[in-house]
Design a protein around this motif. Sequence first.
Motif, PDB file in Angstrom:
ATOM      1  N   LEU A  37       0.839  -1.034   0.077  1.00 17.06           N
ATOM      2  CA  LEU A  37       0.030   0.029  -0.087  1.00 17.06           C
ATOM      3  C   LEU A  37       0.924   1.124  -0.069  1.00 17.06           C
ATOM      4  CD1 LEU A  37      -2.615  -1.145   2.249  1.00 17.06           C
ATOM      5  CD2 LEU A  37      -2.982  -0.480  -0.009  1.00 17.06           C
ATOM      6  N   VAL A  38       2.155   1.361   0.675  1.00 17.66           N
ATOM      7  CA  VAL A  38       2.927   2.467   0.634  1.00 17.66           C
ATOM      8  C   VAL A  38       3.452   2.623  -0.540  1.00 17.66           C
ATOM      9  CG1 VAL A  38       5.019   3.190   1.364  1.00 17.66           C
ATOM     10  CG2 VAL A  38       3.559   2.240   3.156  1.00 17.66           C
ATOM     11  N   LYS A  39       4.218   1.459  -1.320  1.00 17.79           N
ATOM     12  CA  LYS A  39       4.457   1.729  -2.658  1.00 17.79           C
ATOM     13  C   LYS A  39       3.547   2.097  -3.481  1.00 17.79           C
ATOM     14  CE  LYS A  39       8.006   1.100  -5.398  1.00 17.79           C
ATOM     15  NZ  LYS A  39       9.344   1.953  -5.028  1.00 17.79           N
ATOM     16  N   LYS A  64       1.177   4.109  -3.538  1.00 16.48           N
ATOM     17  CA  LYS A  64       1.163   5.650  -3.787  1.00 16.48           C
ATOM     18  C   LYS A  64       2.040   6.382  -4.793  1.00 16.48           C
ATOM     19  CE  LYS A  64      -0.112   6.021   1.146  1.00 16.48           C
ATOM     20  NZ  LYS A  64       0.394   6.824   2.654  1.00 16.48           N
ATOM     21  N   THR A  65       3.021   5.773  -5.111  1.00 18.17           N
ATOM     22  CA  THR A  65       3.816   6.383  -6.341  1.00 18.17           C
ATOM     23  C   THR A  65       4.166   5.454  -7.542  1.00 18.17           C
ATOM     24  OG1 THR A  65       5.987   5.289  -4.908  1.00 18.17           O
ATOM     25  CG2 THR A  65       5.277   7.808  -4.445  1.00 18.17           C
ATOM     26  N   LEU A  95       1.638   2.774  -9.050  1.00 19.33           N
ATOM     27  CA  LEU A  95       0.412   1.758  -8.853  1.00 19.33           C
ATOM     28  C   LEU A  95       0.552   0.611 -10.004  1.00 19.33           C
ATOM     29  CD1 LEU A  95      -2.259   1.527  -7.633  1.00 19.33           C
ATOM     30  CD2 LEU A  95      -3.078   2.680  -9.513  1.00 19.33           C
ATOM     31  N   ASP A 137      -9.614   2.720  -3.145  1.00 27.18           N
ATOM     32  CA  ASP A 137      -8.448   3.637  -3.368  1.00 27.18           C
ATOM     33  C   ASP A 137      -8.030   3.585  -4.835  1.00 27.18           C
ATOM     34  OD1 ASP A 137      -8.885   4.387  -0.711  1.00 27.18           O
ATOM     35  OD2 ASP A 137      -6.979   3.579  -0.155  1.00 27.18           O
ATOM     36  N   TYR A 138      -8.125   2.331  -5.467  1.00 24.94           N
ATOM     37  CA  TYR A 138      -7.673   2.369  -6.826  1.00 24.94           C
ATOM     38  C   TYR A 138      -8.574   1.478  -7.564  1.00 24.94           C
ATOM     39  CZ  TYR A 138      -3.371   3.836  -4.157  1.00 24.94           C
ATOM     40  OH  TYR A 138      -2.629   4.279  -3.196  1.00 24.94           O
TER      41      TYR A 138
END
Length: 461
Positions: free
Chosen positions: A41-43, A45-46, A48, A73-74
């Motif tokens: 989830l952290v990764k 963000k930049t 996808l 979210d996506y």
Amino acid sequence: MVGRLKIAVVDDDLEMGRVVSDLLSEEGYQVAQYQSAAEALVKFKTDLPQILITDHRMKDIDGLMFLRKVHTDYPSVVSIMMTAFGSIETAIEAMKAGAYHYIVKPFKNEELSLQVKRAGEKVCLKQENTFLKKELNKSFTLDSIIGKSPAISSVFELIKIVSGATANVLISGESGSGKELVARALHNAGPRKNKSFVPINCTALPEHLLESELFGHVKGSFTGAVTDKKGLFEEAHGGTLFLDEIGDMSLQLQAKLLRVLQDRQIRPVGGNHLKDVDVRIVAASHRDLKILAKDGKFREDLFYRLNVVPIRVPPLRERPEDIPLLVEFFIKKFAARNNSKVIGVTPEAMGLLMAHPWPGNVRELENVIERAIVLSAGTLIEKYVILGSALEEAQSNIEQLQADRPTLEKLEERYIKLVMGEVEHKKEEAARILGVSRRTLYRKERLYGMVSAETPEPLED
């Protein structure tokens, strides 16, 4: 396409994640491996991914909870759930969480490859739909009118300006150019949008039936009038009445229509009492009503009453840059309807579509694309399929010249349009074939709405 797809594999079992990652990397995908949902989830963000493959049972965050988070979210990400606890309940929960599919461990490599391939196809479809929506949002916001050319953009702007008014509108344009779509856009963009939009084609009914259809009738007013009947003016009360091909309305009925426009009251056929009506009138014709009025075939006072706001819908040949958008739209529309694999056209086919003069306008293009989709076996429409469709359309036009026993005037109009289409609207060549002067051809074009009234008349014959 495979090499451009990015896949994220999330599994707290390092070895299992590596097996999946290596398999998909060998097949040409860009694969990133994560040992936890939190790390992924952290990764995301930049960076996808387009496809997510995640385990069901993980230590930090449950796979179903992870799927729900990603799906929220996506939503563009296509997900596949891996589970060692396969059951109907697990599958249902995975689908509810947003998964595209699920696969039970241990699985065969071929099974995983197939599911990822199908997920990739879904990614492509989502991307195409997103692109189409963006293009359509850029090019039109008024009902189903499609285009971004200057010619059609000016129509959009005029619709936006006058939609809030109550003034009558007269729409001119060739058959098949989209006059009714413009009328509906006017209605839907204005304050009457929650009331009825009532269309009627004035050529579809004989005079005595058209009068009854418009104004209604009372019981016993003529043979067959067994009950009272509300007319379309009453049906459209508070809304919009669209009078298509009003140039074909008889002079006698034109006089009655003029009276209604002046007094805002109707008298049903056979009735003795007047009824108030609140209706916005939008009329349309493919013929030049001003010329018809000069020739005594249309009431001049009615023309000026209708022509408060004139809108000319350009023919397709005047906005060729809109053809790719229209083709894209029609492919999406008819491929789904016909269960077809077609997703586009070849460059050669598009070149042919761009070069065709489209005498039948958008309606003709729509028919050609629908037939081409039905006849195409692959994912792209080939040039030979388009050429066959266009030739069929031309043959159909020739047959239609006399199929419905038209009047001499209507036959003349159809023949001029056919010749103009065949010579790609080269005036000198068309005039030579027709055996008339360029000035005479110009006057005929104006009469039948094939050119704008502002088009300058030739200085010489």
